[in-house]
Enzyme design. Sequence first.
Site, PDB file in Angstrom:
ATOM      1  N   SER A  33       0.852  -1.191   0.000  1.00  0.00           N
ATOM      2  CA  SER A  33       0.000   0.000   0.000  1.00  0.00           C
ATOM      3  C   SER A  33       0.885   1.238   0.000  1.00  0.00           C
ATOM      4  O   SER A  33       2.007   1.212   0.520  1.00  0.00           O
ATOM      5  CB  SER A  33      -0.901   0.022   1.242  1.00  0.00           C
ATOM      6  OG  SER A  33      -1.557   1.271   1.381  1.00  0.00           O
ATOM      7  N   TYR A  51      -1.711   0.162  10.624  1.00  0.00           N
ATOM      8  CA  TYR A  51      -1.942  -0.310   9.256  1.00  0.00           C
ATOM      9  C   TYR A  51      -0.777   0.083   8.360  1.00  0.00           C
ATOM     10  O   TYR A  51      -0.215  -0.747   7.633  1.00  0.00           O
ATOM     11  CB  TYR A  51      -3.251   0.248   8.683  1.00  0.00           C
ATOM     12  CG  TYR A  51      -3.414  -0.074   7.217  1.00  0.00           C
ATOM     13  CD1 TYR A  51      -3.631  -1.385   6.808  1.00  0.00           C
ATOM     14  CD2 TYR A  51      -3.307   0.919   6.244  1.00  0.00           C
ATOM     15  CE1 TYR A  51      -3.747  -1.701   5.461  1.00  0.00           C
ATOM     16  CE2 TYR A  51      -3.435   0.621   4.897  1.00  0.00           C
ATOM     17  CZ  TYR A  51      -3.656  -0.695   4.509  1.00  0.00           C
ATOM     18  OH  TYR A  51      -3.761  -1.002   3.167  1.00  0.00           O
TER      19      TYR A  51
END
Length: 250
Positions: free
Chosen positions: A135, A148
Amino acid sequence: MNILITGVTSGFGRAIAELLIAKGHTVIGTGRRQAKLDELAGEFGERFIPLCFDVGDKIATKTALQSLPNELLANLDVLINNAGFALGLESADKADFNDWEQMINTNVFSLAHLTHEILPFFTTKNSGYVINIGSTAGKHPYFGANVYGATKAFVRQFSLNLRADLVGKKVRVTNLEPGLCGGTEFSNVRFHGDDDKAKAVYENVEYIQPTDIANMVAWLIEQPEHININELEVMPTAQTFAGLKVVKDL
């Protein structure tokens, strides 16, 4: 090619599986929801091999892999570590530690464990490809991304370190790093099923689609074996990594 994809029942995983099967590849698709896997098997046909287990469960992962024919594992060409999620968007001081723990278990532990299980098959035949779905959060911090983003930073560095370890072998590794992408369950999961919050993330934005990521994965796989794409970062044109926020009179 024989391709193993984790988290295949929705989002990126489903789109990637659909495209690769359409291109004639055989996909082993993993997920925790047997009913969803059965639906995909009915839709995709004989080139789809469903494998139901929780990637966060070490014993279940080993058992599931052992259930596959030895010939299939020995001739596996690509591992796509797609399973992962975000939970919560609160600042670190207000976050739920259970959310942190779940993200670490799936995004870090399960990815590392499955990769460790598959790598010997690749190195034995001196051929293979590990594609990790990372990501942009693993590179560019934003409010609420705390753990995250840290898990995706692990995925990025793990991918680079795998390349360092595998030098001299014909095993490729790519970290594919999507930015804002809609059309998945990502934000619904992040906001614990709050559909209104999830919808607001994508309002008035021309975001990346799962099919866009699937196309990139197909392109990666189709590159000749002497080419390794270390990282592939992609954002919608509407998004940028730039802009440092300054708070005055703190």
